[in-house]
Write a protein that holds these residues in place. Structure first.
Motif, PDB file in Angstrom:
ATOM      1  N   ARG A 153      92.132  20.128  -6.643  1.00 38.43           N
ATOM      2  CA  ARG A 153      91.752  18.802  -7.105  1.00 38.43           C
ATOM      3  C   ARG A 153      92.201  17.760  -6.088  1.00 38.43           C
ATOM      4  N   PRO A 170      98.290  29.586 -11.203  1.00 40.44           N
ATOM      5  CA  PRO A 170      96.995  30.213 -11.473  1.00 40.44           C
ATOM      6  C   PRO A 170      95.923  29.746 -10.480  1.00 40.44           C
ATOM      7  N   ALA A 229      91.931  30.704  -9.272  1.00 44.68           N
ATOM      8  CA  ALA A 229      90.738  31.434  -9.693  1.00 44.68           C
ATOM      9  C   ALA A 229      89.920  31.912  -8.496  1.00 44.68           C
ATOM     10  N   VAL A 241      93.368  34.619 -11.194  1.00 43.43           N
ATOM     11  CA  VAL A 241      92.543  34.587 -12.400  1.00 43.43           C
ATOM     12  C   VAL A 241      91.104  34.897 -11.974  1.00 43.43           C
ATOM     13  N   LEU A 256      87.287  35.118 -12.577  1.00 45.71           N
ATOM     14  CA  LEU A 256      86.286  34.530 -13.457  1.00 45.71           C
ATOM     15  C   LEU A 256      84.894  34.985 -13.034  1.00 45.71           C
ATOM     16  N   ALA A 308      86.587  25.431 -14.175  1.00 42.39           N
ATOM     17  CA  ALA A 308      87.944  25.634 -14.701  1.00 42.39           C
ATOM     18  C   ALA A 308      88.954  24.799 -13.929  1.00 42.39           C
ATOM     19  N   GLN A 315      88.296  21.886 -12.461  1.00 39.07           N
ATOM     20  CA  GLN A 315      88.121  20.509 -12.907  1.00 39.07           C
ATOM     21  C   GLN A 315      88.810  20.256 -14.237  1.00 39.07           C
ATOM     22  N   ARG A 316      88.768  21.236 -15.140  1.00 43.70           N
ATOM     23  CA  ARG A 316      89.392  21.064 -16.462  1.00 43.70           C
ATOM     24  C   ARG A 316      90.895  21.249 -16.436  1.00 43.70           C
ATOM     25  N   GLY A 317      91.439  21.680 -15.312  1.00 44.39           N
ATOM     26  CA  GLY A 317      92.876  21.880 -15.212  1.00 44.39           C
ATOM     27  C   GLY A 317      93.360  23.212 -15.714  1.00 44.39           C
ATOM     28  N   GLU A 318      92.438  24.152 -15.973  1.00 41.84           N
ATOM     29  CA  GLU A 318      92.827  25.471 -16.468  1.00 41.84           C
ATOM     30  C   GLU A 318      93.407  26.343 -15.361  1.00 41.84           C
ATOM     31  N   VAL A 319      93.047  26.073 -14.118  1.00 43.50           N
ATOM     32  CA  VAL A 319      93.652  26.705 -12.949  1.00 43.50           C
ATOM     33  C   VAL A 319      94.001  25.596 -11.971  1.00 43.50           C
ATOM     34  N   GLN A 320      94.855  25.918 -10.999  1.00 51.72           N
ATOM     35  CA  GLN A 320      95.320  24.904 -10.059  1.00 51.72           C
ATOM     36  C   GLN A 320      94.604  24.947  -8.713  1.00 51.72           C
TER      37      GLN A 320
END
Length: 322
Positions: free
Chosen positions: A152, A167, A169, A190, A192, A201, A203-208
């Motif tokens: 990000r 994490p 992806a 991770v 995917l 993911a 963008q949503r902050g589910e991975v870094q």
């Protein structure tokens, strides 16, 4: 030099494909035959008599396209298959008389399973790996792209080596996955479904972070209007993308290689320009985070073209299209 000009100078890679013994023949089943070349009779003259006979007994070849790997192979919103690799396949068909039957598009992991079970005969846009070589053979590569680390835009710049326990992806079953897992064991990987899912993911902050090839990152960022992402740099892995065929059909690898070599420089450049230039020249300003990654892509293409030309020039007694 402007970025779009760099992209216009790119060229495909080409090198000797892995070889090996043949095995039993197989049967092909047709789903929906696609892209039957109009020049097939003339194209067949480019092949040896044995190659023409081999093709005649196995057409159509079942082609399993990846569903969402733009700009190389993907399904458009109207349901049509498109991409750089699809255009390259059509050029190969026009020069060899190869006829393919397009199978339903699917994620890569499903295509690999189908290829292992001999449910499909041909896949595009693949990098050879030892695991895949157990059931697939690979053509010479036709394009090369580097894998990069995406973060990000608001996050601090940190290399993979400093992301222990974080994490990150990547695409499940992609060639880069096993290499990254082995090289950076401290990272919490991770897997995917594909690069688009991974970037969403992020963008949503589910991975870094995400590891993906830079062309895919640029394509997804442009078509899905993803903002707030930054390409931090290469991860030391390059995708040299090839066509892959079932392992017991070495004859088809030779035919495809002949077709690739018969595609002229102008036609190759036209395909690259069509699919890579729009990534740098968007309707508006391209996402700034992606521009540096596109520069890496352009440099990789230039390096690949130089390597191909050097190898061709140094091969004694090799005739064009042999």
């Amino acid at each position: 030099m402007a970025l779009h000009a760099w992209l216009a100078l790119g060229g495909p890679a080409a090198q000797a494909a892995p070889a090996g013994p043949g095995a039993d023949t197989g049967s092909s089943s047709s789903s929906s035959s696609v892209a039957t070349p109009a020049t097939a009779p003339a194209a067949a003259d480019e092949l040896t008599a044995a190659q023409r006979q081999w093709l005649a007994s196995r057409q159509p070849v079942r082609f399993g396209p990846e569903r969402d790997y733009g700009p190389f192979v993907f399904v458009r919103p109207d349901g049509q298959l498109d991409g750089l690799s699809v255009d390259m396949l059509r050029l190969v068909q026009a020069r060899t008389g190869l006829v393919v039957a397009q199978q339903p598009a699917a994620p890569l992991r499903e295509l690999l399973a189908a290829a292992r079970n001999r449910q499909i005969d041909l896949i595009s846009s693949l990098r050879p790996t030892p695991e895949r070589a157990q059931f697939l053979r690979f053509s010479q590569p036709y394009v090369a792209v580097p894998a990069v680390l995406v973060r990000r835009a608001t996050d601090a710049v940190r290399p993979l080596a400093e992301l222990a326990g974080v994490p990150v992806a990547l695409g499940e079953g992609y060639a880069v996955e096993s290499v990254m897992r082995q090289r950076y064991r401290q990272v919490r990987w991770v897997a995917l479904a594909d690069d688009a899912v991974a970037l969403a993911a992020l963008q949503r902050g589910e991975v870094q972070a995400v590891v993906a090839d830079v062309a895919s990152v640029a394509f997804i960022s442009r078509t899905q209007r993803m903002g707030g992402l930054r390409v931090d740099g290469p991860v030391g892995f390059e995708y040299q993308l090839s066509f892959a065929v079932r392992a017991d059909w070495p004859e088809l690898v030779d035919i495809i290689n002949r077709g690739i070599r018969r595609v002229g420089p102008r036609e190759r450049q036209r395909v690259l320009d069509q699919w890579l230039t729009p990534l740098a020249v968007d309707d508006g300003e391209p996402p700034a985070a992606v521009l540096w990654g596109l520069a890496l892509l352009a440099l990789a293409l230039l390096a690949a073209a130089g390597l191909w030309l050097k190898r061709r020039a140094t091969r004694p007694g090799r005739s064009a299209g042999a």
